[in-house]
Enzyme design. Sequence first.
Site, PDB file in Angstrom:
ATOM      1  N   HIS A 112      51.912  95.160  60.113  1.00 38.74           N
ATOM      2  CA  HIS A 112      50.958  94.931  59.029  1.00 38.74           C
ATOM      3  C   HIS A 112      51.755  94.951  57.718  1.00 38.74           C
ATOM      4  O   HIS A 112      52.778  95.633  57.625  1.00 38.74           O
ATOM      5  CB  HIS A 112      49.944  96.078  59.066  1.00 38.74           C
ATOM      6  CG  HIS A 112      48.808  95.942  58.105  1.00 38.74           C
ATOM      7  ND1 HIS A 112      48.916  96.259  56.779  1.00 38.74           N
ATOM      8  CD2 HIS A 112      47.520  95.543  58.287  1.00 38.74           C
ATOM      9  CE1 HIS A 112      47.748  96.062  56.181  1.00 38.74           C
ATOM     10  NE2 HIS A 112      46.881  95.631  57.072  1.00 38.74           N
ATOM     11  N   ASP A 125      53.265 103.838  62.419  1.00 38.43           N
ATOM     12  CA  ASP A 125      52.009 103.451  61.784  1.00 38.43           C
ATOM     13  C   ASP A 125      50.927 103.537  62.870  1.00 38.43           C
ATOM     14  O   ASP A 125      50.854 102.697  63.766  1.00 38.43           O
ATOM     15  CB  ASP A 125      52.154 102.024  61.239  1.00 38.43           C
ATOM     16  CG  ASP A 125      50.834 101.447  60.748  1.00 38.43           C
ATOM     17  OD1 ASP A 125      49.781 102.082  60.955  1.00 38.43           O
ATOM     18  OD2 ASP A 125      50.867 100.354  60.164  1.00 38.43           O
ATOM     19  N   LYS A 140      39.208 103.866  59.967  1.00 37.29           N
ATOM     20  CA  LYS A 140      39.277 103.179  61.265  1.00 37.29           C
ATOM     21  C   LYS A 140      38.992 104.165  62.403  1.00 37.29           C
ATOM     22  O   LYS A 140      38.812 103.779  63.544  1.00 37.29           O
ATOM     23  CB  LYS A 140      40.657 102.548  61.464  1.00 37.29           C
ATOM     24  CG  LYS A 140      40.982 101.457  60.440  1.00 37.29           C
ATOM     25  CD  LYS A 140      42.323 100.832  60.759  1.00 37.29           C
ATOM     26  CE  LYS A 140      42.942 100.113  59.595  1.00 37.29           C
ATOM     27  NZ  LYS A 140      42.303  98.873  59.206  1.00 37.29           N
ATOM     28  N   CYS A 155      46.583  90.458  57.305  1.00 41.52           N
ATOM     29  CA  CYS A 155      47.680  91.157  56.605  1.00 41.52           C
ATOM     30  C   CYS A 155      48.924  91.229  57.490  1.00 41.52           C
ATOM     31  O   CYS A 155      49.609  92.262  57.534  1.00 41.52           O
ATOM     32  CB  CYS A 155      47.267  92.553  56.160  1.00 41.52           C
ATOM     33  SG  CYS A 155      45.866  92.560  55.062  1.00 41.52           S
TER      34      CYS A 155
HETATM   35  N1  C6P Z   1      44.344  96.806  59.030  1.00 43.43           N
HETATM   36  C1  C6P Z   1      42.797  95.112  59.792  1.00 43.43           C
HETATM   37  O1  C6P Z   1      41.753  94.470  59.725  1.00 43.43           O
HETATM   38  P1  C6P Z   1      44.627 100.880  55.179  1.00 43.43           P
HETATM   39  O2  C6P Z   1      44.156  99.623  54.496  1.00 43.43           O
HETATM   40  O3  C6P Z   1      45.619 101.631  54.334  1.00 43.43           O
HETATM   41  O4  C6P Z   1      43.505 101.719  55.672  1.00 43.43           O
HETATM   42  O5  C6P Z   1      45.374 100.414  56.511  1.00 43.43           O
HETATM   43  C2  C6P Z   1      46.423  99.508  56.451  1.00 43.43           C
HETATM   44  C3  C6P Z   1      46.895  99.172  57.825  1.00 43.43           C
HETATM   45  C4  C6P Z   1      48.144  99.607  58.213  1.00 43.43           C
HETATM   46  N2  C6P Z   1      48.603  99.391  59.453  1.00 43.43           N
HETATM   47  C5  C6P Z   1      47.874  98.722  60.363  1.00 43.43           C
HETATM   48  C6  C6P Z   1      48.431  98.550  61.748  1.00 43.43           C
HETATM   49  C7  C6P Z   1      46.600  98.262  60.030  1.00 43.43           C
HETATM   50  O6  C6P Z   1      45.883  97.616  60.951  1.00 43.43           O
HETATM   51  C8  C6P Z   1      46.102  98.473  58.729  1.00 43.43           C
HETATM   52  C9  C6P Z   1      44.772  97.924  58.322  1.00 43.43           C
HETATM   53  C10 C6P Z   1      43.024  96.239  58.821  1.00 43.43           C
HETATM   54  O7  C6P Z   1      43.649  94.886  60.651  1.00 43.43           O
HETATM   55  C11 C6P Z   1      42.784  95.814  57.417  1.00 43.43           C
HETATM   56  S1  C6P Z   1      43.948  94.625  56.856  1.00 43.43           S
END
Ligand code: C6P
Length: 417
Positions: free
Chosen positions: A134, A211, A237, A375
């Site tokens: 990501h 991650d 999540k 992303c």
């Molecule tokens: N992926 C998706 O729809 P945040 O935004 O900080 O809560 O998480 C970022 C992030 C980091 N690593 C991984 C593997 C992720 O999947 C995500 C967030 C969401 O896939 C929003 S782009």
Amino acid sequence: MSDLSVANTATSKAFDVKAIRQDFPILSQQVNGKPLVYLDNGASAQKPIAVLDAMDHYYREMHSNVHRGAHTLGDRATAAFEGARETVRSFLNARSTQEIIWTRGTTEAINLVANGLAPRLKAGDEILVSHMEHHANIVPWQMIAERTGAKVVPIQITPQGELDMESFNSLLNDRTRVLAITHASNVLGTINPVAEMVSQAKARGIITLLDGAQAVPHFQPDVQALDCDFYAFSSHKLFGPTGIGVLYGKTAMLEAMPPYQGGGEMIERVSFERTTWNVLPYKFEAGTPAIAEAVGLGAAIRYLNSFDREAMEAAEHALLERANQLVETVPGMTIIGTAKQKVPVMSFKIEGLHPSDIGTLLDQQGIAIRTGHHCAMPLMDFYGVPGTARASFAFYNTLDEVDQLFTALQKVQRLFT
Ligand code: C6P
């Protein structure tokens, strides 16, 4: 609709999805005149009543600032807030609550580590990530690389969407300082062999970050067993509120890093001559924290702990299996990401259809999925697509909903051919 009896019988003893859905009020609404089928859990998952109630209770009964020790409400708020930290510690099996840092989410957690490691990096050093990361696990490293002269190097992946372990092995070298890898891919669903990778990295003295954003909603990591230096995830999540996340870090690692932000809470003593830092974890928690959100995340984890997690995993796996079986019922549909070990995430394309059209037409039928680059632009480039459609499942989804998704996809496909 399909005959659901087989899989439902297999999982019903420990896992009653109908009863579970009652815990998530948002799921029982109509969207565009159709019952909502929520398959965008990878972007953000829904919240059980236990979380809504815990936050409501916190605000009604005990809201105050934390760690000020001035009065009873403050003590109650502090106890609830620090209690949530202990719940997270136990969830990750960390050694101590001082290793649990509250952040705004996975993104901030990774930025914190990247900035904290910057003083140790120099020109020519290498930061190993992978082609399936990501942006949150690419861009912070690129920014630090630009500052320090280090280089971000991607591990290659196979067409199935697994990490190419030969590429990993060949890229490990004397210049590698950091290995930052996703535990589970948000696009492909791939669960990476992180324990093995961490162990190889450790043997060379490489700092490791995992991650866990897409892993923790589906299984519980054990940071001591994984032996990683850092582990990051987001509450939203994991069925908790937005605005909060967690960085786990080994004590020695956190001690060795400078603070990320300056302000209240993170100091021991301030003077114009010399300012000193607070102890862990507060050194990394400048300013008033997201108190109600921490309480909500604690409630989400306790809610999850009230179930047989293995039964939950089996039920989620059955959803993915069902989806895999139905792919051939949609002409021109291809799954992107067919790794052996997957969380229940299904990215796909359908010949002749743009992913965003698929998303819009499904939404008209009450079905929420995500479309776009997720992303993960380097991964889209690898597959030569501008984006994908992605259904991401949670334990509250049903086999019937998977069937509804495919019935809707068949309709969409017919409309365009
Ligand atoms: N992926 C998706 O729809 P945040 O935004 O900080 O809560 O998480 C970022 C992030 C980091 N690593 C991984 C593997 C992720 O999947 C995500 C967030 C969401 O896939 C929003 S782009």
